[in-house]
Each structure stands twice: as C-alpha cells, then as structure tokens.
Design a protein around this motif. Structure first.
Motif, PDB file in Angstrom:
ATOM      1  N   ARG A 121       0.840  -1.188   0.000  1.00 17.66           N
ATOM      2  CA  ARG A 121       0.000   0.000   0.000  1.00 17.66           C
ATOM      3  C   ARG A 121       0.877   1.241   0.000  1.00 17.66           C
ATOM      4  N   THR A 122       0.581   2.172  -0.896  1.00 17.00           N
ATOM      5  CA  THR A 122       1.281   3.447  -0.895  1.00 17.00           C
ATOM      6  C   THR A 122       0.347   4.515  -0.322  1.00 17.00           C
ATOM      7  N   VAL A 123       0.918   5.440   0.423  1.00 18.31           N
ATOM      8  CA  VAL A 123       0.122   6.456   1.116  1.00 18.31           C
ATOM      9  C   VAL A 123       0.741   7.829   0.892  1.00 18.31           C
ATOM     10  N   GLY A 124      -0.096   8.803   0.566  1.00 14.44           N
ATOM     11  CA  GLY A 124       0.363  10.175   0.413  1.00 14.44           C
ATOM     12  C   GLY A 124      -0.679  11.157   0.909  1.00 14.44           C
ATOM     13  N   LYS A 125      -0.275  12.394   1.052  1.00 10.30           N
ATOM     14  CA  LYS A 125      -1.147  13.487   1.507  1.00 10.30           C
ATOM     15  C   LYS A 125      -1.830  13.176   2.839  1.00 10.30           C
ATOM     16  N   TYR A 126      -1.103  12.508   3.718  1.00 13.93           N
ATOM     17  CA  TYR A 126      -1.685  12.168   5.021  1.00 13.93           C
ATOM     18  C   TYR A 126      -2.083  13.416   5.801  1.00 13.93           C
TER      19      TYR A 126
END
Length: 241
Positions: free
Chosen positions: A161-166
């Motif tokens: 899973r890739t995560v951005g703009k948390y």
C-alpha cells in the motif's frame, strides 16, 4: 439542510442490504451484550446497524440527516418491526435528542462523512448517561488518505500500500470514486485529530481494533479503524457545576 445521500439513497440501500444481520465481527464484539440498553445510532443511514442492535434486544433511537435514507429505514421497519424510532436530524447537534438519555451511542462507518467532527463528538457525549459507552468506526485514516495506491513488488510479487497526503485534512472525493452511483466523498483527518477531538469531548478511548480485510492489500494493512470508549467522569463533573 439537504443531505448528499438523498441523491443516492436507493443505490446505497441496495448496496448495504436490508437485513438486520451485520457481518462485522469487530462491531459485534465492541458493542457486546446490548439487551435492554437504550442506544442511539448516529448517522444511521438506511438503518442496518439500528436493526442489528434492535434485533439483539436494544431499545434503539436512530438519527440521520438524509430523509431519503430514513424513508428506506422506515420501510424496513414496516417489513420487520423491531421498535426502532427513526428521527431526521443533524449529527452535529442531535437537536431534539435528550441529554443523559442513552446507555450507548454508535456511529458506524459514518464519522468520516460528517464535516464537523468536534460538534458531532460533543453531541454524542451530551446524549450519553453517566458512564455511557460509545463505538465508532471509520475508514482507517492512516491508510485511506487523499493519495493512495497499490503496487506489486517486482521481486517477490507481494502487494504493498502506498500512502500520500496524510496531512491534507479536509474533504476529498476518493472513498466513493470506485462506485459510480455513490460518489459522495468523505473528510480525511489524521489519527491524532480523531484522538484529540475525542479527548476534547470527554470521550475516553478504551479499545482500538484494526481488523484485517478480505483482499490481499487489506490483509497487509488495515482498511478500517474501530474505537470503543466511555464518557469520562470529567464530563459528569462539568454537568453538575
């Protein structure tokens, strides 16, 4: 105020399903034995959780902003009477819902749809009796952010899973985009925002659950977050000042 879900009430009801059976082990475990308890279901939608709790013996009052979803909920109540009281109302204020009225309050998979988190949680705290409990569930704020994706490792073929703009808190269209009939969006908030806002509303946190899902990526990281707690003694002291 018109609810966004008024526009998709039929599709949402068909998607969620009419039955009072709720295939959600975490919700079942956290709500526990509710027989004889008075429970408020906040942002009840078409009434699935309300029917589940009433079917287990609770006395249920259910509130939602969407009159169209409430129409669906009342239709299900007519088909299978469980004694549920449905009210049209705003989760931000829960106007008309009495203070110190409920043993428990639940907000299942709805809190991320509510713009004013602080208002909603303070209202939930207000309606709870001394020592009352709450259960809320949301899409996991750490893994369902405004910029996410999946990739396959080129070596071992595992899914990640890739995560951005948390930290990009606010409204976004992402959660419903995969369902053309339900593009209602949601409000992303950091985990600390949820925790701090619960604390500010005098709602303690007793348990957290992050159950694995049933797809490869959601067996690697949690898709959902469940929180159970109770009204803190500090709120009782404030009420008696």
């Amino acid at each position: 105020m018109r609810a966004k879900y008024d526009d998709v009430a039929t599709e949402y009801d068909e998607w969620v399903g009419a039955g009072s059976a709720l295939d959600d082990a975490a919700f079942t475990e956290l709500t526990g034995d509710v027989a004889g308890q008075e429970i408020c279901v906040v942002a009840c939608g078409q009434g699935r959780e309300a029917r589940y709790l009433a079917g287990r013996g609770a006395v249920v009052t259910a509130v939602d902003l969407s009159e169209k979803l409430l129409e669906r909920a009342r239709q299900h109540e007519e088909t299978q009477p469980l004694g549920i009281s449905y009210r049209q109302g705003d989760a931000h204020t829960l106007d008309g819902v009495g203070t110190d009225s409920f043993d428990g309050a639940v907000c299942h998979m709805s809190l991320m749809d509510i713009p004013d988190l602080d208002g909603a949680l303070h209202s939930m705290a207000r309606i709870l009796k001394p020592g009352g409990w709450y259960v809320v569930s949301i899409t996991h704020p750490c893994f369902k952010t405004p910029a996410t994706g999946e990739l396959v490792d080129h070596v071992d073929k595992s899914i990640k899973r890739t995560v951005g703009k948390y930290y990009a808190e606010g409204y976004w269209d992402g959660p419903g985009a995969h369902r053309s009939a339900l593009p209602v969006g949601a409000y992303h908030r950091t985990l600390s925002t949820y925790v701090n806002t619960l604390t500010a509303a005098d709602l303690t946190i007793d348990q957290l659950r992050e159950p694995p899902g049933d797809t490869p990526i959601w067996r690697e990281v949690p898709q959902l977050l469940y929180i159970k707690g109770h009204l803190s003694p500090a709120r009782q002291e404030k009420r008696h000042d």
